[in-house]
Design a protein around this motif. Structure first.
Motif, PDB file in Angstrom:
ATOM      1  N   SER A 190       1.035   5.381   0.183  1.00 44.55           N
ATOM      2  CA  SER A 190       0.387   6.665   0.463  1.00 44.55           C
ATOM      3  C   SER A 190       1.340   7.766   0.035  1.00 44.55           C
ATOM      4  O   SER A 190       2.524   7.736   0.387  1.00 44.55           O
ATOM      5  CB  SER A 190       0.091   6.797   1.956  1.00 44.55           C
ATOM      6  N   THR A 248      -2.830  10.715  -2.655  1.00 43.43           N
ATOM      7  CA  THR A 248      -3.389   9.443  -3.115  1.00 43.43           C
ATOM      8  C   THR A 248      -2.949   8.324  -2.205  1.00 43.43           C
ATOM      9  O   THR A 248      -1.904   8.398  -1.544  1.00 43.43           O
ATOM     10  CB  THR A 248      -3.022   9.146  -4.589  1.00 43.43           C
ATOM     11  N   ASP A 249      -3.765   7.302  -2.165  1.00 41.45           N
ATOM     12  CA  ASP A 249      -3.499   6.096  -1.389  1.00 41.45           C
ATOM     13  C   ASP A 249      -3.790   4.935  -2.334  1.00 41.45           C
ATOM     14  O   ASP A 249      -4.922   4.798  -2.820  1.00 41.45           O
ATOM     15  CB  ASP A 249      -4.408   6.063  -0.158  1.00 41.45           C
ATOM     16  N   ASP A 286      -9.367   8.565 -10.132  1.00 46.22           N
ATOM     17  CA  ASP A 286      -9.876   8.929  -8.807  1.00 46.22           C
ATOM     18  C   ASP A 286     -10.102   7.689  -7.946  1.00 46.22           C
ATOM     19  O   ASP A 286     -10.071   6.557  -8.441  1.00 46.22           O
ATOM     20  CB  ASP A 286     -11.196   9.696  -8.946  1.00 46.22           C
ATOM     21  N   ALA A 287     -10.408   7.928  -6.666  1.00 41.86           N
ATOM     22  CA  ALA A 287     -10.691   6.851  -5.724  1.00 41.86           C
ATOM     23  C   ALA A 287     -11.730   5.898  -6.301  1.00 41.86           C
ATOM     24  O   ALA A 287     -12.718   6.327  -6.888  1.00 41.86           O
ATOM     25  CB  ALA A 287     -11.188   7.428  -4.402  1.00 41.86           C
ATOM     26  N   ARG A 336       0.878  -1.169   0.000  1.00 43.63           N
ATOM     27  CA  ARG A 336       0.000   0.000   0.000  1.00 43.63           C
ATOM     28  C   ARG A 336       0.913   1.214   0.000  1.00 43.63           C
ATOM     29  O   ARG A 336       1.862   1.280   0.779  1.00 43.63           O
ATOM     30  CB  ARG A 336      -0.893  -0.020   1.231  1.00 43.63           C
ATOM     31  N   LEU A 384      -7.352   3.724  -3.564  1.00 41.17           N
ATOM     32  CA  LEU A 384      -8.165   3.649  -2.351  1.00 41.17           C
ATOM     33  C   LEU A 384      -8.737   5.013  -1.975  1.00 41.17           C
ATOM     34  O   LEU A 384      -9.866   5.110  -1.503  1.00 41.17           O
ATOM     35  CB  LEU A 384      -7.322   3.125  -1.186  1.00 41.17           C
ATOM     36  N   ASP A 385      -7.927   6.058  -2.177  1.00 39.71           N
ATOM     37  CA  ASP A 385      -8.347   7.400  -1.778  1.00 39.71           C
ATOM     38  C   ASP A 385      -7.578   8.415  -2.610  1.00 39.71           C
ATOM     39  O   ASP A 385      -6.468   8.149  -3.074  1.00 39.71           O
ATOM     40  CB  ASP A 385      -8.058   7.616  -0.286  1.00 39.71           C
ATOM     41  N   GLY A 386      -8.167   9.573  -2.804  1.00 40.53           N
ATOM     42  CA  GLY A 386      -7.497  10.651  -3.510  1.00 40.53           C
ATOM     43  C   GLY A 386      -7.517  10.459  -5.015  1.00 40.53           C
ATOM     44  O   GLY A 386      -8.404   9.800  -5.568  1.00 40.53           O
ATOM     45  N   THR A 387      -6.514  11.021  -5.668  1.00 42.41           N
ATOM     46  CA  THR A 387      -6.418  10.980  -7.128  1.00 42.41           C
ATOM     47  C   THR A 387      -4.975  10.702  -7.516  1.00 42.41           C
ATOM     48  O   THR A 387      -4.054  11.322  -6.980  1.00 42.41           O
ATOM     49  CB  THR A 387      -6.866  12.325  -7.734  1.00 42.41           C
TER      50      THR A 387
END
Length: 165
Positions: A48, A110-111, A87-88, A46, A71-74
């Protein structure tokens, strides 16, 4: 017919057991499963990234496909000669041989969940990237390890031009 054998076990990695490799700022790799832990089936981490941070320079993998789930963000991706923003909830799958790069989109964090298959032992590579980010090692020292980690760096003027702005 079941393919399960008594010797087969599932790999479980609780969040608190994942090794965390710090990157610049608040960015980090969370090392979840290496090729050795999955009998070469896959590798999982993962990643981040802080606002606009690069995740990887342009490179390709000769022996594996790589999947990115946002998973999250862009996230921004270079896929061959194409630039893509995801995007997520979006997914990107990169086949072997395709030059690619990725990072947090400008003005975004982003993640990413990253899966490589088949898996090779690449945790050492991620640890080295952490040392490079911390200034304890140079990027040039990683170049002789490209074959070992199946990460073959390429120069890409398009990626350099959009990431420099």
């Amino acid at each position: 017919m079941s393919t399960h054998s008594p010797e087969t076990t599932a790999l479980v990695v609780p969040a608190h057991d994942a090794e965390v490799v710090p990157l610049a700022g608040a960015g980090a790799f969370r090392l979840l499963a290496d090729g050795a832990a999955t009998d070469g089936a896959l590798g999982v981490n993962r990643l981040s990234l802080e606002t606009g941070a690069d995740g990887a320079r342009p490179h390709y993998h000769a022996r594996c496909s790589e999947m990115f789930y946002v998973l999250d963000g862009t996230a921004s991706f270079l896929l061959g000669e194409r630039l893509v923003t995801v995007d997520a909830g979006g997914l990107v799958v990169v086949p072997p041989g395709l030059p690619h790069a990725f990072g947090a989109a400008p003005a975004a964090t982003t993640d990413l969940l990253v899966v490589a298959a088949p898996g090779i032992d690449r945790f050492g590579y991620f640890r080295r990237l952490g040392r490079i980010a911390g200034g304890a090692e140079t990027f040039a020292a990683l170049l002789p390890e490209q074959e070992r980690y199946d990460v073959h760096f390429v120069d890409d003027t398009l990626w350099r031009s959009v990431r420099a702005s």
